[in-house]
Design an enzyme around this catalytic site. Structure first.
Site, PDB file in Angstrom:
ATOM      1  N   GLY A  45       1.037  -1.322   0.422  1.00  0.00           N
ATOM      2  CA  GLY A  45       0.372  -0.216  -0.251  1.00  0.00           C
ATOM      3  C   GLY A  45       0.802   1.361   0.031  1.00  0.00           C
ATOM      4  CG  ASP A 104      -7.685  -0.258  10.739  1.00  0.00           C
ATOM      5  OD1 ASP A 104      -8.551   1.103  11.098  1.00  0.00           O
ATOM      6  OD2 ASP A 104      -7.964  -1.214  10.224  1.00  0.00           O
ATOM      7  CG  PHE A 153     -13.055  -0.535   2.974  1.00  0.00           C
ATOM      8  CD1 PHE A 153     -11.370  -0.657   3.924  1.00  0.00           C
ATOM      9  CD2 PHE A 153     -12.115  -0.395   1.540  1.00  0.00           C
ATOM     10  CE1 PHE A 153     -10.460  -1.461   3.093  1.00  0.00           C
ATOM     11  CE2 PHE A 153     -11.333  -0.814   0.833  1.00  0.00           C
ATOM     12  CZ  PHE A 153     -10.637  -1.780   1.662  1.00  0.00           C
ATOM     13  CB  VAL A 154      -9.828   4.674   2.384  1.00  0.00           C
ATOM     14  CG1 VAL A 154     -10.707   6.153   2.964  1.00  0.00           C
ATOM     15  CG2 VAL A 154      -8.706   4.797   2.682  1.00  0.00           C
TER      16      VAL A 154
HETATM   17  P1  XMP Z   1      -3.139  -2.082  11.088  1.00  0.00           P
HETATM   18  O1  XMP Z   1      -5.380  -2.306  11.563  1.00  0.00           O
HETATM   19  O2  XMP Z   1      -1.840  -3.272  11.609  1.00  0.00           O
HETATM   20  O3  XMP Z   1      -3.373  -2.386   9.754  1.00  0.00           O
HETATM   21  O4  XMP Z   1      -2.854  -0.588  10.988  1.00  0.00           O
HETATM   22  C1  XMP Z   1      -2.922  -1.435   8.950  1.00  0.00           C
HETATM   23  C2  XMP Z   1      -3.148  -1.785   7.668  1.00  0.00           C
HETATM   24  O5  XMP Z   1      -4.921  -2.121   7.268  1.00  0.00           O
HETATM   25  C3  XMP Z   1      -5.012  -2.038   5.551  1.00  0.00           C
HETATM   26  N1  XMP Z   1      -6.339  -1.095   5.907  1.00  0.00           N
HETATM   27  C4  XMP Z   1      -7.012  -0.752   4.783  1.00  0.00           C
HETATM   28  N2  XMP Z   1      -6.716  -1.196   3.590  1.00  0.00           N
HETATM   29  N3  XMP Z   1      -8.458   0.785   3.067  1.00  0.00           N
HETATM   30  C5  XMP Z   1      -7.505  -0.330   3.060  1.00  0.00           C
HETATM   31  O6  XMP Z   1      -7.128  -0.530   1.571  1.00  0.00           O
HETATM   32  C6  XMP Z   1      -9.086   1.061   4.146  1.00  0.00           C
HETATM   33  O7  XMP Z   1      -9.607   1.260   4.231  1.00  0.00           O
HETATM   34  C7  XMP Z   1      -7.798   0.061   5.413  1.00  0.00           C
HETATM   35  N4  XMP Z   1      -7.690   0.401   6.660  1.00  0.00           N
HETATM   36  C8  XMP Z   1      -7.053  -0.627   7.198  1.00  0.00           C
HETATM   37  C9  XMP Z   1      -3.688  -1.213   4.928  1.00  0.00           C
HETATM   38  O8  XMP Z   1      -3.159  -2.871   4.581  1.00  0.00           O
HETATM   39  C10 XMP Z   1      -2.659  -1.099   6.598  1.00  0.00           C
HETATM   40  O9  XMP Z   1      -1.671  -1.021   6.630  1.00  0.00           O
END
Ligand code: XMP
Length: 189
Positions: A45, A104, A153-154
């Site tokens: 990402g 996240d 969700f983005v």
């Molecule tokens: P944590 O929960 O460990 O995870 O902070 C971070 C990873 O979760 C994914 N993520 C998203 N991916 N849209 C996405 O495309 C979203 O809204 C989203 N929210 C979390 C992402 O891979 C990130 O590195």
């Protein structure tokens, strides 16, 4: 270019992202001048931001990649994070800046910080394009943050749904339900 079954509303425009990434690059450049900087980007990402950011940083630095995948156990709800560092060179005695697309729950970055420290890095800081409000489970303040967003969700600018939409030059909300969005703030200059 965009699947009509999945309408996308622009949350952060291409121009706003470019301006912000430019500023973050300047800040990182000034903070790391004279230091052995390695930018360690979390696959997949952060790739688009990585490409834009490093072109704004006019001091010597290395680029490396790391992958962190979480798996949910078959019999439990606990998740295990598996780290693949096939493209991460030695970070011992380097000042490492971990770059991720979105903060996240914070679990990924928290685990990666521990991992990089264990590898002997001189310092570890974090940079994220986005920080989702109201989702964090692990206490962690990113050192550099592009935008704070609501809990939606983005996709776009590296972020995917089903491995698609990463190529969009803006960040948008996918499959929106009314009222799920809110203002986007710029927490740091
Ligand atoms: P944590 O929960 O460990 O995870 O902070 C971070 C990873 O979760 C994914 N993520 C998203 N991916 N849209 C996405 O495309 C979203 O809204 C989203 N929210 C979390 C992402 O891979 C990130 O590195």
């Amino acid at each position: 270019m965009v699947n009509p079954d999945h309408p996308i509303r622009t949350l952060i425009s291409e121009a706003a992202i470019q301006e912000r990434v430019h500023l973050l690059g300047q800040q990182i450049e000034s903070d790391y001048r004279g230091r052995p900087l390695t930018i360690l980007a979390v696959l997949t990402g952060s790739l688009i931001m990585l490409a834009d950011l490093v072109r704004r940083i006019r001091i010597s630095h290395r680029i490396a990649l790391i992958q962190a995948s979480s798996y949910r156990g078959a019999t439990t709800t606990a998740t295990t994070l598996v780290i693949n560092e096939a493209f991460a060179p030695d970070v011992a005695d380097r000042d490492v800046l971990l770059l991720d697309d979105i903060l996240d729950t914070g679990r990924t970055l928290a685990a990666l910080i521990r991992h990089v420290r264990d590898r002997g890095a001189r310092s570890v800081r974090t940079a994220v394009l986005l920080r989702k409000l109201g989702r964090q489970e692990v206490p962690l303040e990113p050192d550099y943050c592009g935008f704070t967003i609501p809990d939606v969700f983005v996709v776009g600018y590296g972020l995917d749904y089903n491995d698609d939409y990463r190529h969009l030059p803006y960040v948008g909300v996918l499959g929106e339900h009314q009222g799920a969005s809110g203002p986007v703030s710029h927490p740091r200059s």
